[in-house]
Motif scaffolding. Structure first.
Motif, PDB file in Angstrom:
ATOM      1  N   UNK A 379       0.818  -1.090  -0.057  1.00 33.50           N
ATOM      2  CA  UNK A 379      -0.043   0.117   0.076  1.00 33.50           C
ATOM      3  C   UNK A 379       0.963   1.259  -0.095  1.00 33.50           C
ATOM      4  N   UNK A 380       0.508   2.307  -0.801  1.00 30.53           N
ATOM      5  CA  UNK A 380       1.112   3.419  -0.914  1.00 30.53           C
ATOM      6  C   UNK A 380       0.239   4.482  -0.660  1.00 30.53           C
ATOM      7  N   UNK A 381       0.420   5.632   0.462  1.00 33.15           N
ATOM      8  CA  UNK A 381      -0.114   6.758   0.620  1.00 33.15           C
ATOM      9  C   UNK A 381       0.739   7.904   0.590  1.00 33.15           C
ATOM     10  N   UNK A 382       0.062   9.024  -0.112  1.00 32.37           N
ATOM     11  CA  UNK A 382       0.865  10.133   0.020  1.00 32.37           C
ATOM     12  C   UNK A 382      -0.108  11.250   0.008  1.00 32.37           C
ATOM     13  N   UNK A 383       0.343  12.224   1.116  1.00 28.08           N
ATOM     14  CA  UNK A 383      -0.558  13.581   1.068  1.00 28.08           C
ATOM     15  C   UNK A 383       0.386  14.777   0.826  1.00 28.08           C
ATOM     16  N   UNK A 384      -0.006  15.692  -0.075  1.00 28.14           N
ATOM     17  CA  UNK A 384       0.660  16.662  -0.416  1.00 28.14           C
ATOM     18  C   UNK A 384      -0.504  18.138  -0.444  1.00 28.14           C
ATOM     19  N   UNK A 385       0.431  19.188  -0.359  1.00 29.25           N
ATOM     20  CA  UNK A 385      -0.560  20.441  -0.226  1.00 29.25           C
ATOM     21  C   UNK A 385      -0.491  21.593  -1.348  1.00 29.25           C
ATOM     22  N   UNK A 386      -1.524  21.923  -1.608  1.00 26.38           N
ATOM     23  CA  UNK A 386      -1.670  22.998  -2.573  1.00 26.38           C
ATOM     24  C   UNK A 386      -1.393  24.126  -1.839  1.00 26.38           C
ATOM     25  N   UNK A 388      -1.075  24.156   2.642  1.00 26.57           N
ATOM     26  CA  UNK A 388      -1.448  23.806   3.963  1.00 26.57           C
ATOM     27  C   UNK A 388      -2.798  23.253   3.958  1.00 26.57           C
ATOM     28  N   UNK A 389      -3.800  23.719   4.441  1.00 24.60           N
ATOM     29  CA  UNK A 389      -5.123  23.157   4.905  1.00 24.60           C
ATOM     30  C   UNK A 389      -5.929  22.743   3.437  1.00 24.60           C
ATOM     31  N   UNK A 390      -5.285  22.967   2.277  1.00 26.36           N
ATOM     32  CA  UNK A 390      -5.872  22.572   1.007  1.00 26.36           C
ATOM     33  C   UNK A 390      -4.983  21.528   0.458  1.00 26.36           C
ATOM     34  N   UNK A 391      -5.291  20.229   0.794  1.00 29.14           N
ATOM     35  CA  UNK A 391      -4.671  19.085   0.787  1.00 29.14           C
ATOM     36  C   UNK A 391      -5.273  18.004  -0.141  1.00 29.14           C
ATOM     37  N   UNK A 392      -4.243  17.289  -0.704  1.00 31.82           N
ATOM     38  CA  UNK A 392      -4.794  15.984  -1.260  1.00 31.82           C
ATOM     39  C   UNK A 392      -4.211  14.831  -0.865  1.00 31.82           C
ATOM     40  N   UNK A 393      -4.687  13.538  -1.053  1.00 27.77           N
ATOM     41  CA  UNK A 393      -3.899  12.383  -0.705  1.00 27.77           C
ATOM     42  C   UNK A 393      -4.369  11.587  -2.011  1.00 27.77           C
ATOM     43  N   UNK A 394      -3.480  10.478  -2.332  1.00 34.55           N
ATOM     44  CA  UNK A 394      -3.541   9.347  -3.015  1.00 34.55           C
ATOM     45  C   UNK A 394      -3.297   8.072  -2.547  1.00 34.55           C
ATOM     46  N   UNK A 395      -3.895   7.346  -2.726  1.00 29.44           N
ATOM     47  CA  UNK A 395      -3.566   5.688  -2.187  1.00 29.44           C
ATOM     48  C   UNK A 395      -3.559   4.902  -3.279  1.00 29.44           C
ATOM     49  N   UNK A 396      -2.592   3.761  -3.189  1.00 29.03           N
ATOM     50  CA  UNK A 396      -2.478   2.836  -4.086  1.00 29.03           C
ATOM     51  C   UNK A 396      -2.368   1.445  -3.309  1.00 29.03           C
ATOM     52  N   UNK A 397      -2.919   0.306  -4.320  1.00 26.36           N
ATOM     53  CA  UNK A 397      -2.893  -1.097  -3.765  1.00 26.36           C
ATOM     54  C   UNK A 397      -1.963  -1.598  -4.851  1.00 26.36           C
ATOM     55  N   UNK A 398      -0.707  -2.182  -4.666  1.00 30.55           N
ATOM     56  CA  UNK A 398       0.114  -2.886  -5.913  1.00 30.55           C
ATOM     57  C   UNK A 398       0.223  -4.165  -5.572  1.00 30.55           C
ATOM     58  N   UNK A 399       0.247  -5.073  -6.269  1.00 35.78           N
ATOM     59  CA  UNK A 399       0.613  -6.530  -6.255  1.00 35.78           C
ATOM     60  C   UNK A 399       1.255  -7.212  -7.152  1.00 35.78           C
ATOM     61  N   UNK A 400       1.730  -8.411  -6.840  1.00 36.15           N
ATOM     62  CA  UNK A 400       2.625  -9.435  -7.913  1.00 36.15           C
ATOM     63  C   UNK A 400       1.459 -10.765  -7.866  1.00 36.15           C
TER      64      UNK A 400
END
Length: 400
Positions: A379-386, A388-400
């Motif tokens: 699982x990958x999770x990342x949060x970034x800011x435009x 500060x309080x205006x932020x976005x997150x992305x999540x991914x599940x990877x597998x083999x």
């Protein structure tokens, strides 16, 4: 129900080995990373028909605006589809999502995602730049104008979030320090990590306070660096060299003031939860199916918040979860950031792409010296800011 991405896979991943490169430009690091990922995939620039990149523009990155067009020209590629969506360090998770959608739509078959920055060698203090340092001409009447005037920085914002989490849930500085200690243990196993010397909880607590309650060692390192990914349609997989890593599910979410006052701490967690829930639904997996996690650890605080949002522990239980050793390669229930993460390995300003590189290494069993035994899902999770309080997150599940 969101459709599961049909066989789209990461087939190339490369991390630039540099952590300090005063002799290299951002362009050069970007290009060398692209070359490395394409070679890892066994493909050529002629295969690339979708391209995504981002510059650390808010910290003076050379690529700046129109980064995708400028970098595509520099690399000598002519993609059908480009994007430079800017969600800070989470941008690269958003690019993976858009690469999948471009491939599913038939607009592309091979997507290249790149990043390069020489932040450390240019002495840029990522996360500590006051937004009121912009010139009058640059400060436009946007929603953040009412915060810019107070000189708010990324680290001061995160300090306020940490204070709220401590007040509401009993999170302690010692628990946060344990995250930094674990990341340093992992970095000691990574010959490319910027900092590899042992670190203790006392070392973290005795380091200078940067934004109360966050100490210096609660904050990510500042490095140069770069990375690249190659994502392809299943039709191209027979042409590639290594085990493909499937993108099983993904999600993204946003937080802001929403027209009123917001509990930034709780909303940060809920934003991550919304993105993770999308990824779980798409993949059909649950937190119990995840073998290893890559969490964007710009600050120690990000880790317990993301773990709660991702469902690995209950609300307010993240501090105890990290302090109990669950993140450790050596016996932890959820080995996290085996490369040492942003707290010890590298952080050139936007670290989201490095989560995928390490996940690919783990799932291909290429992480010599720090391999999570039997890792099949990540699982990958990342949060970034435009801002500060205006932020976005992305999540991914990877597998083999």
């Amino acid at each position: 129900m969101t459709e599961v991405p049909g066989g789209v896979a990461i087939v190339g991943a490369y991390e630039h080995p540099t952590r300090y490169a005063p002799d290299k430009s951002e362009w050069q690091i970007n290009a060398e990373s692209a070359k490395g990922a394409l070679e890892d995939a066994g493909l050529t620039p002629a295969h690339v028909d979708a391209f995504f990149t981002s510059s650390t523009a808010s910290e003076g990155g050379y690529l700046g605006g129109c980064a995708a067009v400028m970098a595509a020209d520099y690399l000598g590629i002519k993609p059908n589809f480009i994007d430079e969506t800017d969600v800070g360090g989470a941008s690269f998770g958003y690019y993976v999502n858009r690469a999948v959608l471009a491939i599913q739509s038939g607009m592309a078959k091979c997507a290249l995602i790149t990043y390069g920055a020489n932040t450390r060698s240019r002495n840029i203090k990522v996360g500590t730049i006051g937004y009121n340092q912009l010139s009058v001409q640059e400060v436009l009447p946007t929603p953040d104008s009412f915060e810019q005037i107070y000189g708010t920085t990324v680290v001061s914002f995160m300090g306020m979030v940490a204070q709220r989490y401590m007040h509401d849930y009993g999170l302690t500085s010692e628990q946060l320090a344990s995250v930094a200690v674990t990341m340093r243990e992992h970095a000691a196993l990574n010959p490319q990590a910027l900092y590899r010397d042992p670190l203790t909880v006392d070392d973290v607590l005795n380091s200078p306070v940067i934004a109360s309650p966050l100490h210096r060692n609660d904050c990510c390192v500042i490095s140069d660096g770069g990375a690249a990914l190659v994502i392809v349609h299943p039709d191209l997989i027979p042409e590639t060299k290594k085990k493909p890593v499937r993108i099983l599910g993904f999600g993204e979410s946003y937080m802001g003031h929403g027209g009123g006052l917001t509990d930034w701490a709780a909303e940060s967690r809920e934003m991550v939860k919304r993105a993770c829930d999308q990824a779980y639904r798409m993949s059909g997996l649950t937190p119990q199916d995840v073998d290893t996690a890559m969490i964007y650890d710009a600050f120690t605080l990000n880790v317990p918040i993301d773990l709660e949002g991702a469902g690995f522990c209950g609300i307010g239980e993240g501090g105890a979860f990290v302090a109990d050793g669950n993140l450790r390669l050596d016996g932890g229930s959820l080995p996290t950031n085996p490369d040492g993460g942003g707290l010890s390995s590298n952080h050139p300003g936007r670290r989201g792409i490095f989560l995928f590189v390490e996940a690919v290494r783990q799932l291909r069993e290429e992480a010599t010296g720090r391999q999570v035994p039997g890792a099949r899902t990540a699982l990958c999770t990342a949060t970034g800011a435009a801002f500060l309080a205006r932020r976005g997150s992305a999540a991914h599940l990877l597998g083999v």
